[in-house]
Design an enzyme around this catalytic site. Sequence first.
Site, PDB file in Angstrom:
ATOM      1  N   LYS A 122      -7.028  61.731   1.716  1.00  0.00           N
ATOM      2  CA  LYS A 122      -8.224  62.853   1.727  1.00  0.00           C
ATOM      3  C   LYS A 122      -7.515  63.767   2.624  1.00  0.00           C
ATOM      4  O   LYS A 122      -7.029  63.687   3.730  1.00  0.00           O
ATOM      5  CB  LYS A 122      -9.384  61.958   2.242  1.00  0.00           C
ATOM      6  CG  LYS A 122     -10.029  61.115   1.224  1.00  0.00           C
ATOM      7  CD  LYS A 122     -11.243  60.856   1.405  1.00  0.00           C
ATOM      8  CE  LYS A 122     -11.971  59.742   0.450  1.00  0.00           C
ATOM      9  NZ  LYS A 122     -13.212  59.123   0.863  1.00  0.00           N
ATOM     10  N   THR A 173      -6.943  51.418   8.156  1.00  0.00           N
ATOM     11  CA  THR A 173      -6.355  50.331   7.330  1.00  0.00           C
ATOM     12  C   THR A 173      -4.697  50.321   7.443  1.00  0.00           C
ATOM     13  O   THR A 173      -4.078  49.232   7.996  1.00  0.00           O
ATOM     14  CB  THR A 173      -6.765  50.323   6.157  1.00  0.00           C
ATOM     15  OG1 THR A 173      -8.107  50.185   5.678  1.00  0.00           O
ATOM     16  CG2 THR A 173      -5.905  49.238   5.271  1.00  0.00           C
ATOM     17  N   ASP A 201     -13.472  51.446  -5.541  1.00  0.00           N
ATOM     18  CA  ASP A 201     -14.958  51.014  -6.012  1.00  0.00           C
ATOM     19  C   ASP A 201     -16.058  51.654  -5.144  1.00  0.00           C
ATOM     20  O   ASP A 201     -15.483  52.248  -4.101  1.00  0.00           O
ATOM     21  CB  ASP A 201     -15.123  49.604  -5.545  1.00  0.00           C
ATOM     22  CG  ASP A 201     -15.099  49.379  -3.997  1.00  0.00           C
ATOM     23  OD1 ASP A 201     -14.159  49.750  -3.319  1.00  0.00           O
ATOM     24  OD2 ASP A 201     -16.055  48.816  -3.854  1.00  0.00           O
ATOM     25  N   ASP A 242      -7.815  57.175   4.173  1.00  0.00           N
ATOM     26  CA  ASP A 242      -9.035  57.974   4.594  1.00  0.00           C
ATOM     27  C   ASP A 242      -9.393  58.038   5.990  1.00  0.00           C
ATOM     28  O   ASP A 242      -8.916  59.033   6.627  1.00  0.00           O
ATOM     29  CB  ASP A 242     -10.341  57.122   3.863  1.00  0.00           C
ATOM     30  CG  ASP A 242     -11.565  57.940   4.099  1.00  0.00           C
ATOM     31  OD1 ASP A 242     -11.649  59.147   4.300  1.00  0.00           O
ATOM     32  OD2 ASP A 242     -12.709  57.119   3.914  1.00  0.00           O
ATOM     33  N   SER A 243      -9.870  57.155   6.791  1.00  0.00           N
ATOM     34  CA  SER A 243      -9.668  57.105   8.319  1.00  0.00           C
ATOM     35  C   SER A 243      -8.537  56.774   8.901  1.00  0.00           C
ATOM     36  O   SER A 243      -8.257  57.400   9.947  1.00  0.00           O
ATOM     37  CB  SER A 243     -10.874  56.237   8.961  1.00  0.00           C
ATOM     38  OG  SER A 243     -10.555  54.728   8.578  1.00  0.00           O
TER      39      SER A 243
END
Length: 193
Positions: free
Chosen positions: A140, A116, A168, A112-113
Site C-alpha cells: 500500500k 507483520t 479477506d 500495510d503497517s
Amino acid sequence: MHAPLVPRYWADQGVERVLIDEGSINRRVQELGRELAAQFHDGREVVLVAVLTGAVVFVADLMRAIPTRVKISMVSVASYGASTTSQGAVLASALPSNIQGKHVILVDEILDSGGTIRLVRDRLNANGAASVQACVLLRKQRPQALETPCELVGFDIPDVFVVGYGLDFNDEFRNMPFVGVLGEAAIRARSNS
Ligand code: IMP
Ligand code: MG
C-alpha cells in the site's frame, strides 16, 4: 483501457471495482518466480515461509513459478486492531524448524503497517536463517509500508481496503480470483456479522 467489470456475484457482495485482474496477477507472479529462480539457480535450497492465512493463494502460485530447490513452511501471525487496520502483530505459532542456515523468502500477500514483515523477519534472523528476503504481492502507498524494507514487491496499490486472491474481510473473499476494492457500505454491513 477500461477496467474489467466486477463479475456479478462479487458485485452483489459489495466489491466495487477490480484493482488487479487475474491475468495481471498471474504475469507478475511468473516474473517474481523468475527473479527468485535466477537468484537461486546455483542449487542452494530456498525455504518459502508464508504467513497464514492470507498468503496461501499467493505462495501456492509463487512456488510453482520457481523451478529450483524449494521447500515451504507456514507461520501464523495475529494482528490486533479494528477489522480493516492493524495495530500490532504477534506470532501465533512456532517458527518453522527448518530455517537454520537456510535462505528464506518471507511471503505475505500485502504490506500495510509493516508490523507483520518486521516481526517475522526479525524472528527468522534471530533463529539462524542464512538470509531473509521479504516478498509481498501488494504494497500500500502509505508511509509505514514504504518505510518497511521489502526486497520483492508485486504491485504498489493505493491505500484502500482490498480483498481477493487470499485477502479477506472477516475471513470472506479469499477465494475471489482477482484483487478488488470492497465498498464502504459492504464493510459496514459485514462489521457486525
Ligand atoms: P501489516 O499491517 O503490514 O502487518 O499487515 C498485516 C495483515 O493485515 C496482512 O497480512 C493482511 O492479512 C492484513 N491486511 C492489511 N491490509 C489489508 C487489506 O487491504 N485487505 C485485507 N487484509 C489486509
Ligand atoms: Mg495476512
